[in-house]
Write an enzyme that holds these catalytic residues in place. Structure first.
Site, PDB file in Angstrom:
ATOM      1  N   LYS A 116       0.871  -1.176   0.000  1.00  0.00           N
ATOM      2  CA  LYS A 116       0.000   0.000   0.000  1.00  0.00           C
ATOM      3  C   LYS A 116       0.900   1.216   0.000  1.00  0.00           C
ATOM      4  CE  LYS A 116      -3.207   3.014   1.966  1.00  0.00           C
ATOM      5  NZ  LYS A 116      -3.951   2.999   3.204  1.00  0.00           N
ATOM      6  N   ASP A 162     -12.662   1.079   4.362  1.00  0.00           N
ATOM      7  CA  ASP A 162     -11.800   1.929   5.193  1.00  0.00           C
ATOM      8  C   ASP A 162     -12.222   1.854   6.656  1.00  0.00           C
ATOM      9  OD1 ASP A 162      -9.538   3.448   5.429  1.00  0.00           O
ATOM     10  OD2 ASP A 162     -10.417   5.318   4.704  1.00  0.00           O
TER      11      ASP A 162
HETATM   12 ZN   LIG Z   1      -7.410   3.566   4.598  1.00  0.00          ZN
END
Ligand SMILES: [Zn+2]
Length: 427
Positions: A208, A341
């Site tokens: 990421k 998220d």
């Molecule tokens: Zn995030």
């Protein structure tokens, strides 16, 4: 014993072992009112699912399980494959933002990850991707789940997020004398390659990185690109060489374009994606992970959650445009994967995002596919997860009611099986 006699006994023994295996491999059967099959886009009525060990061996319809078999009768429930959330932060929670978050250690994160992994599984999410944790706390959580020490979804984890100095993936809350820099910070093509290698070394499955600023970091602008094209290319090349997919945090238009061109596998958030970005994502097969539940949630609850005032303000400025763009992306047929998220809202509420997807124009079946079949394509788990079909993991959930008529019923999962093991049963 003569050689042939030895051979005979070995063969006999092998035969006995094999037949022992077949005769005694115990099947469990699940019966329910209906099954949503996202793979074929249809509903199967009165499904009979046969499970052996951690896999499904057969799915038939209308049949009865054999007389003395072990049966889980879910009555009037609808069953579906276990859900996937491709953007979670299991190791921290809604109260860890702003300055409070500075007191959270890597070991604190691992402990919180244990509790949040359980909540996520109980909400029907049998597979998840954790994108960004302190140190390698998410690696520890993943391994403990795999070893059967704690309950949780199957996990793919990123470890430390890569980011530029002062960027969204750095920590900008303290002055220079405290010398605080996030573990994943690296600048320049060689340094980012080294950081990817380090993440791999300590157990990360996926990379990421932050391609733009964000709402929750101090002093960054979500619309502004971070990292050069060269740096993004280096991250992607190194990750792909090591067999790791790449997820780019990207809100701003230019950062999204750069990341797609650099070859990332998914764009996270995708807030200010424009027509060019949508076209390019489609052409390159880039998945768009859209967290459509949190924009409104953060505006309404950010202050109470202790987010920095500037974060709440950034979220407010971005929210409306973002939801409009999500609507456009859905209408354009983008490959949207379910990414919530989590941590920016309470863990376990992941499924609340389905209703928002439907409000933004998805059909309920498409919303379910974003968290099952499309998610499996993105996770590289096709044939293992995302369907209730022969050969797949026995990752099965149940709800009362019909999610194709009312998608919000997915917020109340009554039964969870992962790998053939029951974690939650109807009361
Ligand atoms: Zn995030």
């Amino acid at each position: 014993m003569r050689k042939s006699a030895v051979l005979c006994s070995v063969l006999l023994f092998t035969f006995m072992l094999l037949s022992f295996g077949t005769v005694h491999a115990e099947s469990t059967f699940i019966v329910a009112d209906s099954l949503i099959d996202p793979l074929n886009g249809k509903v199967v009525s009165r499904p009979l699912v046969e499970i052996q060990g951690e896999r499904i061996v057969a799915v038939t319809t209308g049949g009865e399980p054999p007389g003395n078999a072990k049966v889980i009768d879910l009555g009037s429930a609808t069953i579906l494959p276990g859900l996937a959330d491709l953007h979670t932060h299991l190791t921290f929670g809604p109260s860890d933002f702003g300055y409070k978050g500075l007191a959270v250690s890597t070991t604190d994160q691992a402990v919180h990850g244990v509790a949040n992994a359980r909540k996520t599984l109980m909400a029907g999410f049998t597979i998840a991707r954790n994108l960004g944790a302190k140190g390698y706390s998410d690696v520890s959580v993943r391994d403990a789940i795999e070893e059967g020490v704690i309950p949780g979804p199957r996990l793919q984890v990123s470890g430390q997020m890569l980011g530029s100095t002062g960027g969204h993936c750095d920590n900008n809350r303290l002055p220079v004398e405290y010398d605080v820099t996030n573990g994943g910070v690296a600048d320049g093509p060689w340094a980012v390659r080294q950081k990817v290698r380090e993440n791999r070394k300590y157990g990360a499955d996926v990379t990421k990185f932050c391609a733009t600023g964000g709402t929750l970091s101090k002093g960054t602008n979500p619309g502004v690109r971070q990292y050069t094209f060269e740096e993004m290319q280096a991250i992607v090349d190194e990750s792909h060489t090591l067999g790791m997919p790449v997820a780019a945090h990207a809100h701003g238009t230019e950062g999204i374009l750069f990341a797609i061109k650099a070859g990332v596998d998914s764009i996270e958030h995708s807030s200010l994606i424009d027509e060019e970005g949508l076209k390019l994502a489609k052409k390159n097969g880039t998945f768009l992970s859209i967290n459509a539940y949190t924009p409104t949630y953060m505006v309404e609850n950010g202050e109470a959650m202790g987010m920095l005032p500037e974060s709440v303000e950034k979220a407010r400025k971005l929210a409306e445009k973002r939801l409009q763009n999500y609507r456009t992306a859905i209408a354009a047929g983008a490959r949207i994967v379910f990414g919530s998220d989590s941590a920016t809202y309470p863990h376990g509420d992941n499924a609340k995002q389905f209703s928002v997807y439907v409000d933004l124009g998805m059909l309920p079946l498409e919303a379910i596919q974003s968290a099952t079949t499309v998610a499996a394509e993105s996770l590289g788990t096709v044939g293992d997860t995302g369907a209730v079909a022969a050969g797949y993991y026995a990752d099965i959930i149940a709800v009362e009611g019909d999610p194709l008529k009312d998608i919000s019923v997915l917020e109340n999962v009554t039964f969870v099986m992962k790998g053939g093991r029951v974690y939650k049963s109807p009361e």
